[in-house]
Design an enzyme around this catalytic site. Structure first.
Site, short mmCIF file in Angstrom:
data_model
loop_
_atom_site.label_atom_id
_atom_site.label_comp_id
_atom_site.label_asym_id
_atom_site.label_seq_id
_atom_site.Cartn_x
_atom_site.Cartn_y
_atom_site.Cartn_z
N ASP A 91 78.78 117.52 1.01
CA ASP A 91 77.19 117.86 1.85
C ASP A 91 76.76 117.12 1.52
O ASP A 91 75.96 117.12 2.31
CB ASP A 91 77.04 119.56 1.34
N ALA B 129 79.28 119.94 6.70
CA ALA B 129 78.48 119.00 6.90
C ALA B 129 77.97 118.05 7.95
O ALA B 129 77.57 118.42 8.80
CB ALA B 129 78.26 118.34 5.83
N ASN C 282 79.51 119.58 -3.43
CA ASN C 282 80.42 119.89 -2.19
C ASN C 282 81.12 120.89 -2.41
O ASN C 282 79.74 121.62 -3.34
CB ASN C 282 81.26 118.32 -2.29
N LYS C 283 81.96 121.71 -1.96
CA LYS C 283 82.03 123.46 -1.49
C LYS C 283 82.42 123.80 -3.60
O LYS C 283 82.82 122.82 -3.85
CB LYS C 283 83.10 123.75 -0.60
N GLN D 67 87.43 129.17 3.65
CA GLN D 67 87.76 127.74 4.75
C GLN D 67 88.88 127.14 4.31
O GLN D 67 89.50 126.45 5.48
CB GLN D 67 86.49 126.55 4.82
N ARG E 142 69.98 126.45 6.32
CA ARG E 142 71.70 125.81 5.08
C ARG E 142 70.67 124.65 4.47
O ARG E 142 71.01 123.40 5.24
CB ARG E 142 72.96 125.63 5.76
N ARG F 212 79.93 125.05 10.84
CA ARG F 212 79.18 124.83 9.14
C ARG F 212 79.94 123.45 9.30
O ARG F 212 81.40 122.66 9.81
CB ARG F 212 80.18 125.60 8.24
#
Ligand code: MRU
Length: 329
Positions: free
Chosen positions: A229, A48, A238-239, A188, A83, A46
Protein backbone atom coordinates in the site's frame (compact mmCIF):
# COMPACT_ATOMS: atom_id res chain seq x y z
CA UNK A 1 -14.66 -5.15 -17.62
CA UNK A 2 -11.70 -3.62 -15.82
CA UNK A 3 -11.88 -3.09 -12.05
CA UNK A 4 -12.61 0.60 -12.54
CA UNK A 5 -13.22 2.65 -15.68
CA UNK A 6 -14.86 5.78 -17.04
CA UNK A 7 -18.03 5.44 -19.11
CA UNK A 8 -17.88 8.14 -21.83
CA UNK A 9 -21.49 7.70 -22.85
CA UNK A 10 -22.96 8.13 -19.38
CA UNK A 11 -20.18 10.28 -17.85
CA UNK A 12 -19.95 8.04 -14.79
CA UNK A 13 -17.28 5.99 -13.03
CA UNK A 14 -18.04 2.28 -13.25
CA UNK A 15 -16.56 -0.22 -10.84
CA UNK A 16 -16.91 -3.88 -9.93
CA UNK A 17 -18.53 -4.04 -6.47
CA UNK A 18 -15.91 -6.11 -4.63
CA UNK A 19 -17.97 -6.41 -1.46
CA UNK A 20 -20.34 -8.77 -3.29
CA UNK A 21 -17.73 -11.12 -4.76
CA UNK A 22 -17.52 -14.05 -5.14
CA UNK A 23 -21.29 -14.56 -4.82
CA UNK A 24 -22.46 -11.72 -7.04
CA UNK A 25 -20.77 -9.87 -9.88
CA UNK A 26 -22.29 -6.39 -10.04
CA UNK A 27 -21.17 -3.12 -11.57
CA UNK A 28 -21.73 0.08 -9.59
CA UNK A 29 -22.01 3.46 -11.31
CA UNK A 30 -20.97 6.63 -9.45
CA UNK A 31 -22.22 9.93 -10.82
CA UNK A 32 -21.29 12.01 -7.78
CA UNK A 33 -18.12 12.23 -5.72
CA UNK A 34 -19.90 11.39 -2.44
CA UNK A 35 -21.03 8.08 -3.99
CA UNK A 36 -17.47 7.26 -4.99
CA UNK A 37 -16.13 8.20 -1.54
CA UNK A 38 -18.69 5.87 0.02
CA UNK A 39 -17.65 3.08 -2.40
CA UNK A 40 -13.99 3.59 -1.39
CA UNK A 41 -14.78 3.56 2.36
CA UNK A 42 -16.85 0.40 2.02
CA UNK A 43 -14.12 -1.27 -0.11
CA UNK A 44 -16.35 -1.69 -3.14
CA UNK A 45 -13.19 -0.52 -4.87
CA UNK A 46 -9.95 -1.23 -3.02
CA UNK A 47 -6.27 -2.08 -3.45
CA UNK A 48 -3.62 0.63 -3.77
CA UNK A 49 -3.37 1.01 -7.58
CA UNK A 50 -7.15 0.85 -8.08
CA UNK A 51 -7.48 3.57 -5.43
CA UNK A 52 -5.08 5.71 -7.47
CA UNK A 53 -7.39 5.53 -10.48
CA UNK A 54 -10.45 6.00 -8.24
CA UNK A 55 -8.90 9.15 -6.76
CA UNK A 56 -8.27 10.61 -10.21
CA UNK A 57 -11.78 9.77 -11.48
CA UNK A 58 -13.12 11.26 -8.25
CA UNK A 59 -11.55 14.61 -9.12
CA UNK A 60 -13.38 14.49 -12.47
CA UNK A 61 -16.69 13.92 -10.67
CA UNK A 62 -15.89 16.82 -8.35
CA UNK A 63 -15.32 19.19 -11.28
CA UNK A 64 -18.37 17.87 -13.10
CA UNK A 65 -20.77 18.51 -10.24
CA UNK A 66 -19.24 21.31 -8.19
CA UNK A 67 -19.04 24.92 -9.31
CA UNK A 68 -17.96 26.60 -6.09
CA UNK A 69 -14.19 26.38 -5.44
CA UNK A 70 -14.30 26.19 -1.65
CA UNK A 71 -16.71 23.22 -1.69
CA UNK A 72 -14.67 21.57 -4.40
CA UNK A 73 -11.49 21.85 -2.31
CA UNK A 74 -13.33 20.44 0.67
CA UNK A 75 -14.72 17.50 -1.31
CA UNK A 76 -11.32 16.64 -2.75
CA UNK A 77 -9.79 16.65 0.76
CA UNK A 78 -12.51 14.21 1.88
CA UNK A 79 -11.67 12.02 -1.10
CA UNK A 80 -7.96 11.91 -0.19
CA UNK A 81 -8.80 10.95 3.38
CA UNK A 82 -11.37 8.27 2.47
CA UNK A 83 -8.62 5.68 3.03
CA UNK A 84 -5.38 7.08 4.45
CA UNK A 85 -2.76 4.31 4.21
CA UNK A 86 -2.27 3.57 0.48
CA UNK A 87 -0.37 6.52 -0.95
CA UNK A 88 -1.86 5.91 -4.41
CA UNK A 89 -5.17 7.56 -3.52
CA UNK A 90 -3.61 10.99 -2.95
CA UNK A 91 -1.17 10.33 -5.82
CA UNK A 92 -4.12 9.89 -8.21
CA UNK A 93 -6.00 12.87 -6.77
CA UNK A 94 -2.96 15.16 -6.98
CA UNK A 95 -2.15 14.22 -10.57
CA UNK A 96 -5.71 14.80 -11.77
CA UNK A 97 -5.95 18.07 -9.81
CA UNK A 98 -2.69 19.38 -11.26
CA UNK A 99 -3.85 18.54 -14.77
CA UNK A 100 -7.23 20.19 -14.13
CA UNK A 101 -5.63 23.41 -12.95
CA UNK A 102 -4.20 23.99 -16.45
CA UNK A 103 -7.77 24.65 -17.64
CA UNK A 104 -9.31 28.12 -17.48
CA UNK A 105 -13.01 27.25 -17.35
CA UNK A 106 -14.69 24.55 -15.24
CA UNK A 107 -15.39 22.63 -18.43
CA UNK A 108 -11.74 22.71 -19.48
CA UNK A 109 -10.63 21.68 -16.00
CA UNK A 110 -13.03 18.79 -16.06
CA UNK A 111 -11.80 17.52 -19.41
CA UNK A 112 -8.09 17.88 -18.44
CA UNK A 113 -8.78 15.95 -15.23
CA UNK A 114 -10.55 13.23 -17.22
CA UNK A 115 -7.67 12.94 -19.70
CA UNK A 116 -5.23 12.56 -16.83
CA UNK A 117 -7.41 10.05 -14.97
CA UNK A 118 -7.67 7.90 -18.10
CA UNK A 119 -3.88 8.18 -18.51
CA UNK A 120 -3.36 6.98 -14.92
CA UNK A 121 -5.65 4.01 -15.57
CA UNK A 122 -3.82 3.05 -18.78
CA UNK A 123 -0.42 3.52 -17.13
CA UNK A 124 -1.44 1.21 -14.32
CA UNK A 125 -2.05 -1.67 -16.72
CA UNK A 126 1.23 -1.05 -18.58
CA UNK A 127 3.17 -0.75 -15.31
CA UNK A 128 1.71 -4.03 -14.01
CA UNK A 129 2.75 -5.81 -17.21
CA UNK A 130 6.31 -4.52 -16.67
CA UNK A 131 6.24 -5.63 -13.04
CA UNK A 132 5.07 -9.00 -14.36
CA UNK A 133 7.99 -9.18 -16.79
CA UNK A 134 10.62 -8.37 -14.17
CA UNK A 135 9.01 -10.39 -11.40
CA UNK A 136 8.35 -13.53 -13.43
CA UNK A 137 12.12 -14.06 -13.75
CA UNK A 138 12.22 -14.60 -9.98
CA UNK A 139 9.75 -17.49 -10.13
CA UNK A 140 10.81 -20.96 -11.13
CA UNK A 141 8.85 -23.66 -12.89
CA UNK A 142 7.02 -25.65 -10.20
CA UNK A 143 7.03 -22.90 -7.54
CA UNK A 144 4.29 -22.71 -4.93
CA UNK A 145 3.79 -19.06 -4.02
CA UNK A 146 2.03 -17.92 -0.86
CA UNK A 147 0.21 -14.60 -1.11
CA UNK A 148 -1.76 -12.47 1.32
CA UNK A 149 -4.77 -10.24 0.68
CA UNK A 150 -5.47 -9.43 -2.98
CA UNK A 151 -2.81 -7.79 -5.12
CA UNK A 152 -4.40 -8.95 -8.33
CA UNK A 153 -6.42 -7.43 -11.15
CA UNK A 154 -9.16 -6.50 -8.66
CA UNK A 155 -6.68 -4.40 -6.66
CA UNK A 156 -5.51 -2.62 -9.80
CA UNK A 157 -7.09 -1.39 -13.01
CA UNK A 158 -6.13 -4.73 -14.55
CA UNK A 159 -3.58 -7.60 -14.45
CA UNK A 160 -2.31 -7.04 -10.89
CA UNK A 161 1.03 -6.54 -9.16
CA UNK A 162 1.81 -9.71 -7.14
CA UNK A 163 -0.76 -11.78 -9.04
CA UNK A 164 0.38 -10.07 -12.25
CA UNK A 165 3.84 -11.54 -11.67
CA UNK A 166 2.24 -14.99 -11.34
CA UNK A 167 0.08 -14.43 -14.46
CA UNK A 168 3.14 -13.42 -16.51
CA UNK A 169 5.21 -16.36 -15.23
CA UNK A 170 2.40 -18.73 -16.27
CA UNK A 171 2.11 -16.99 -19.65
CA UNK A 172 5.82 -17.68 -20.09
CA UNK A 173 5.22 -21.38 -19.58
CA UNK A 174 6.10 -21.81 -15.89
CA UNK A 175 3.87 -24.00 -13.75
CA UNK A 176 3.02 -21.96 -10.67
CA UNK A 177 0.61 -22.78 -7.85
CA UNK A 178 -0.72 -20.27 -5.38
CA UNK A 179 -1.54 -20.54 -1.70
CA UNK A 180 -4.01 -17.77 -0.83
CA UNK A 181 -4.38 -16.73 2.81
CA UNK A 182 -7.98 -15.84 3.56
CA UNK A 183 -7.02 -12.41 4.98
CA UNK A 184 -9.31 -11.80 7.91
CA UNK A 185 -11.33 -9.84 8.71
CA UNK A 186 -12.55 -8.81 5.24
CA UNK A 187 -11.34 -11.94 3.45
CA UNK A 188 -9.83 -10.35 0.36
CA UNK A 189 -7.77 -13.55 -0.04
CA UNK A 190 -10.65 -16.02 -0.02
CA UNK A 191 -13.25 -13.81 -1.69
CA UNK A 192 -11.11 -12.03 -4.29
CA UNK A 193 -7.72 -13.71 -4.83
CA UNK A 194 -9.21 -17.21 -4.96
CA UNK A 195 -12.00 -15.98 -7.25
CA UNK A 196 -9.85 -14.12 -9.76
CA UNK A 197 -7.23 -16.90 -9.95
CA UNK A 198 -9.92 -19.51 -10.58
CA UNK A 199 -11.37 -17.27 -13.31
CA UNK A 200 -7.98 -17.61 -15.04
CA UNK A 201 -7.69 -21.32 -14.17
CA UNK A 202 -4.60 -20.70 -12.05
CA UNK A 203 -4.24 -23.44 -9.40
CA UNK A 204 -4.94 -21.99 -5.96
CA UNK A 205 -5.33 -23.47 -2.49
CA UNK A 206 -7.05 -21.50 0.23
CA UNK A 207 -5.70 -21.53 3.80
CA UNK A 208 -6.53 -19.59 6.97
CA UNK A 209 -4.09 -16.84 7.90
CA UNK A 210 -2.95 -18.81 10.93
CA UNK A 211 -1.84 -21.75 8.73
CA UNK A 212 0.91 -19.69 7.05
CA UNK A 213 3.63 -20.73 9.50
CA UNK A 214 2.71 -24.41 9.36
CA UNK A 215 2.70 -24.63 5.55
CA UNK A 216 6.07 -22.87 5.41
CA UNK A 217 7.52 -25.20 8.04
CA UNK A 218 6.15 -28.20 6.14
CA UNK A 219 8.13 -27.08 3.05
CA UNK A 220 4.97 -26.43 1.02
CA UNK A 221 5.94 -22.88 0.02
CA UNK A 222 8.83 -21.79 -2.23
CA UNK A 223 8.22 -18.06 -2.25
CA UNK A 224 6.04 -15.44 -0.61
CA UNK A 225 4.82 -12.63 -2.86
CA UNK A 226 2.61 -9.72 -1.79
CA UNK A 227 1.68 -6.20 -2.89
CA UNK A 228 2.15 -2.90 -1.04
CA UNK A 229 0.00 0.00 0.00
CA UNK A 230 2.98 2.25 0.57
CA UNK A 231 6.73 1.74 0.39
CA UNK A 232 8.30 4.01 3.02
CA UNK A 233 11.82 4.85 4.20
CA UNK A 234 12.27 1.72 6.30
CA UNK A 235 10.01 -0.86 4.70
CA UNK A 236 6.57 -1.63 3.35
CA UNK A 237 3.03 -1.06 4.60
CA UNK A 238 0.58 -3.69 3.43
CA UNK A 239 -2.49 -5.61 4.58
CA UNK A 240 -2.51 -6.65 8.24
CA UNK A 241 -0.84 -10.05 8.48
CA UNK A 242 1.88 -9.32 5.92
CA UNK A 243 4.49 -8.79 8.66
CA UNK A 244 3.62 -12.13 10.25
CA UNK A 245 4.25 -13.95 6.94
CA UNK A 246 7.53 -12.07 6.42
CA UNK A 247 8.85 -13.06 9.85
CA UNK A 248 7.92 -16.69 9.29
CA UNK A 249 9.38 -16.70 5.75
CA UNK A 250 12.68 -15.37 7.12
CA UNK A 251 12.71 -18.08 9.82
CA UNK A 252 12.38 -20.74 7.11
CA UNK A 253 14.76 -19.08 4.56
CA UNK A 254 11.90 -18.59 2.09
CA UNK A 255 12.34 -15.49 -0.13
CA UNK A 256 9.75 -12.80 0.62
CA UNK A 257 9.02 -10.52 -2.36
CA UNK A 258 6.96 -7.35 -2.66
CA UNK A 259 5.58 -6.25 -6.05
CA UNK A 260 4.72 -2.55 -6.17
CA UNK A 261 4.51 0.24 -8.74
CA UNK A 262 6.62 3.36 -8.15
CA UNK A 263 3.34 5.23 -7.54
CA UNK A 264 3.19 3.36 -4.21
CA UNK A 265 6.62 4.67 -3.17
CA UNK A 266 6.75 7.38 -0.51
CA UNK A 267 10.30 6.88 0.65
CA UNK A 268 10.74 10.37 2.13
CA UNK A 269 8.28 9.28 4.79
CA UNK A 270 8.83 7.12 7.86
CA UNK A 271 6.27 4.41 8.59
CA UNK A 272 5.78 6.13 11.95
CA UNK A 273 4.29 9.16 10.19
CA UNK A 274 1.79 7.20 8.09
CA UNK A 275 -1.75 6.80 9.35
CA UNK A 276 -2.67 3.15 9.61
CA UNK A 277 -6.36 2.91 8.88
CA UNK A 278 -8.28 1.54 11.84
CA UNK A 279 -11.58 -0.01 10.90
CA UNK A 280 -14.76 -0.52 12.87
CA UNK A 281 -15.27 -3.24 15.53
CA UNK A 282 -18.21 -4.76 13.62
CA UNK A 283 -15.73 -6.42 11.22
CA UNK A 284 -14.60 -8.65 14.12
CA UNK A 285 -17.84 -8.86 16.03
CA UNK A 286 -19.85 -10.18 13.08
CA UNK A 287 -19.25 -12.56 10.22
CA UNK A 288 -21.77 -11.31 7.71
CA UNK A 289 -24.97 -11.14 9.73
CA UNK A 290 -23.79 -13.60 12.38
CA UNK A 291 -22.48 -12.35 15.70
CA UNK A 292 -19.16 -14.09 16.49
CA UNK A 293 -17.95 -12.22 19.60
CA UNK A 294 -19.51 -10.59 22.66
CA UNK A 295 -20.69 -7.16 21.54
CA UNK A 296 -19.05 -5.42 24.50
CA UNK A 297 -15.54 -6.87 23.96
CA UNK A 298 -12.80 -4.32 23.23
CA UNK A 299 -11.69 -4.60 19.58
CA UNK A 300 -8.45 -3.50 17.87
CA UNK A 301 -8.75 -3.62 14.07
CA UNK A 302 -5.88 -1.98 12.13
CA UNK A 303 -6.15 -2.69 8.39
CA UNK A 304 -2.41 -2.60 7.61
CA UNK A 305 0.97 -3.41 9.15
CA UNK A 306 4.63 -2.55 8.58
CA UNK A 307 7.30 -4.96 7.33
CA UNK A 308 10.93 -3.76 7.57
CA UNK A 309 13.28 -4.06 4.59
CA UNK A 310 15.49 -6.61 6.37
CA UNK A 311 12.70 -9.18 5.94
CA UNK A 312 12.24 -8.39 2.24
CA UNK A 313 14.38 -10.17 -0.37
CA UNK A 314 13.49 -7.76 -3.17
CA UNK A 315 10.90 -5.25 -4.36
CA UNK A 316 9.67 -5.72 -7.92
CA UNK A 317 8.84 -2.45 -9.70
CA UNK A 318 8.16 -1.43 -13.30
CA UNK A 319 11.76 -0.21 -13.53
CA UNK A 320 13.31 -3.45 -12.34
CA UNK A 321 13.97 -5.51 -9.24
CA UNK A 322 15.44 -3.73 -6.23
CA UNK A 323 17.48 -6.27 -4.27
CA UNK A 324 19.18 -5.68 -0.98
CA UNK A 325 16.58 -3.05 -0.14
CA UNK A 326 17.49 -0.70 2.63
CA UNK A 327 16.77 2.83 3.76
CA UNK A 328 18.05 4.56 0.61
CA UNK A 329 15.61 2.69 -1.70
O1 MRU B 1 -7.83 -2.99 2.44
P1 MRU B 1 -7.46 -3.29 1.01
O2 MRU B 1 -8.19 -4.46 0.45
O3 MRU B 1 -7.54 -2.07 0.13
O4 MRU B 1 -5.93 -3.70 1.10
C1 MRU B 1 -5.24 -4.01 -0.08
C2 MRU B 1 -3.86 -4.49 0.17
O5 MRU B 1 -3.36 -4.50 1.27
C3 MRU B 1 -3.06 -4.87 -1.05
O6 MRU B 1 -2.14 -5.86 -0.73
C4 MRU B 1 -2.31 -3.64 -1.57
O7 MRU B 1 -3.18 -2.58 -1.78
C5 MRU B 1 -1.57 -3.92 -2.82
S1 MRU B 1 -2.65 -4.10 -4.18
C6 MRU B 1 -1.77 -4.29 -5.59
Amino acid sequence: MRTIEWDDEKDVVKLIDQTLLPGDYKIVECTRLDELIEAIKKLKVRGAPALGAAGAFGVVLAFMNEQDEATLKDEVEKLKKARPTAVNLSYGVNRALQAAMRGRSMQERCSYALEEAKRIAEEDVAVNKKIGDYGSALLEDGDVVLTHCNAGRLACVDWGTALGVIRTAIEKGKRIEVIACETRPLNQGSRLTAWELLQDEIPVTLITDSMGAAVMREGKVNKVLVGADRVVKEGVLNKIGTYMHAVVAKAHAIPFYVAAPLSSFDTAQSYKAVEIEERGPEELLFFGEKQIAPLDVKVYNPAFDFTPFELIEAIITEKGVIRDVKEDV
